[in-house]
Motif scaffolding. Structure first.
Motif, mmCIF file in Angstrom:
data_model
loop_
_atom_site.group_PDB
_atom_site.id
_atom_site.type_symbol
_atom_site.label_atom_id
_atom_site.label_comp_id
_atom_site.label_asym_id
_atom_site.label_seq_id
_atom_site.Cartn_x
_atom_site.Cartn_y
_atom_site.Cartn_z
ATOM 1 N N ASN A 30 15.260 -1.739 74.592
ATOM 2 C CA ASN A 30 13.802 -1.795 74.667
ATOM 3 C C ASN A 30 13.331 -2.737 75.767
ATOM 4 O O ASN A 30 12.398 -2.416 76.512
ATOM 5 N N GLU A 32 14.963 -3.632 78.487
ATOM 6 C CA GLU A 32 15.256 -3.009 79.784
ATOM 7 C C GLU A 32 14.218 -1.939 80.115
ATOM 8 O O GLU A 32 13.731 -1.866 81.246
ATOM 9 N N ASN A 33 13.831 -1.126 79.134
ATOM 10 C CA ASN A 33 12.833 -0.078 79.367
ATOM 11 C C ASN A 33 11.456 -0.659 79.667
ATOM 12 O O ASN A 33 10.738 -0.146 80.533
ATOM 13 N N ILE A 34 11.079 -1.714 78.968
ATOM 14 C CA ILE A 34 9.792 -2.371 79.227
ATOM 15 C C ILE A 34 9.761 -2.901 80.650
ATOM 16 O O ILE A 34 8.779 -2.713 81.376
ATOM 17 N N LYS A 36 11.544 -1.994 83.250
ATOM 18 C CA LYS A 36 11.514 -0.889 84.223
ATOM 19 C C LYS A 36 10.104 -0.324 84.325
ATOM 20 O O LYS A 36 9.631 -0.007 85.413
ATOM 21 N N ALA A 37 9.402 -0.223 83.206
ATOM 22 C CA ALA A 37 8.024 0.266 83.204
ATOM 23 C C ALA A 37 7.084 -0.704 83.927
ATOM 24 O O ALA A 37 6.047 -0.290 84.442
ATOM 25 N N LYS A 38 7.472 -1.967 83.974
ATOM 26 C CA LYS A 38 6.648 -2.975 84.644
ATOM 27 C C LYS A 38 7.023 -3.163 86.103
ATOM 28 O O LYS A 38 6.559 -4.088 86.759
ATOM 29 N N GLY A 39 7.896 -2.293 86.628
ATOM 30 C CA GLY A 39 8.175 -2.299 88.050
ATOM 31 C C GLY A 39 9.505 -2.856 88.498
ATOM 32 O O GLY A 39 9.789 -2.879 89.692
ATOM 33 N N THR A 41 13.132 -2.376 89.312
ATOM 34 C CA THR A 41 13.873 -1.150 89.600
ATOM 35 C C THR A 41 15.089 -0.988 88.700
ATOM 36 O O THR A 41 15.347 0.101 88.211
ATOM 37 N N ASP A 60 12.780 -7.678 93.400
ATOM 38 C CA ASP A 60 11.742 -7.300 92.426
ATOM 39 C C ASP A 60 10.954 -8.503 91.906
ATOM 40 O O ASP A 60 9.921 -8.325 91.259
ATOM 41 N N ALA A 72 8.510 -9.895 77.654
ATOM 42 C CA ALA A 72 9.164 -8.658 77.213
ATOM 43 C C ALA A 72 10.271 -8.961 76.213
ATOM 44 O O ALA A 72 10.417 -8.261 75.201
#
Length: 89
Positions: A30, A32-34, A36-39, A41, A60, A72
């Motif tokens: 979760n 890691e997905n959050i 990635k969604a926040k930019g 890469t 990044d 997060a």
């Protein structure tokens, strides 16, 4: 040979350990997905007993990135803010 009571206790401890491990794995995913969604890469999250490490690309990182990363982590796993380590790669 263990008694029935000892066997039940061992099973109970095993189930508790597995549930804890499962929660850590789900939280890592979760987080890691959050991120990635926040930019971010790519990122990797590693949760231990009392700590968490998050690896992200240096390119990044922005001024507010540490706060975003720690937020997060805390949103997905109960851990002290100062026990979160950010590793730039």
């Amino acid at each position: 040979m263990y008694s029935q009571k000892e066997n039940n206790e061992i099973k109970k401890e095993a189930v508790t350990s597995l549930e804890k491990l499962e929660n850590m794995i789900v939280a890592q995913s979760n987080i890691e997905n959050i991120l990635k969604a926040k930019g971010f890469t790519k990122c990797l999250c590693f949760i231990g007993e009392n700590n968490c490490s998050v690896a992200v690309f240096k390119k990044d990182m922005k001024d507010d990135s540490p706060l975003i990363i720690k937020d997060a982590v805390i949103s997905q796993f109960p851990i002290e803010f100062n026990n979160i380590t950010i590793v730039e790669v």
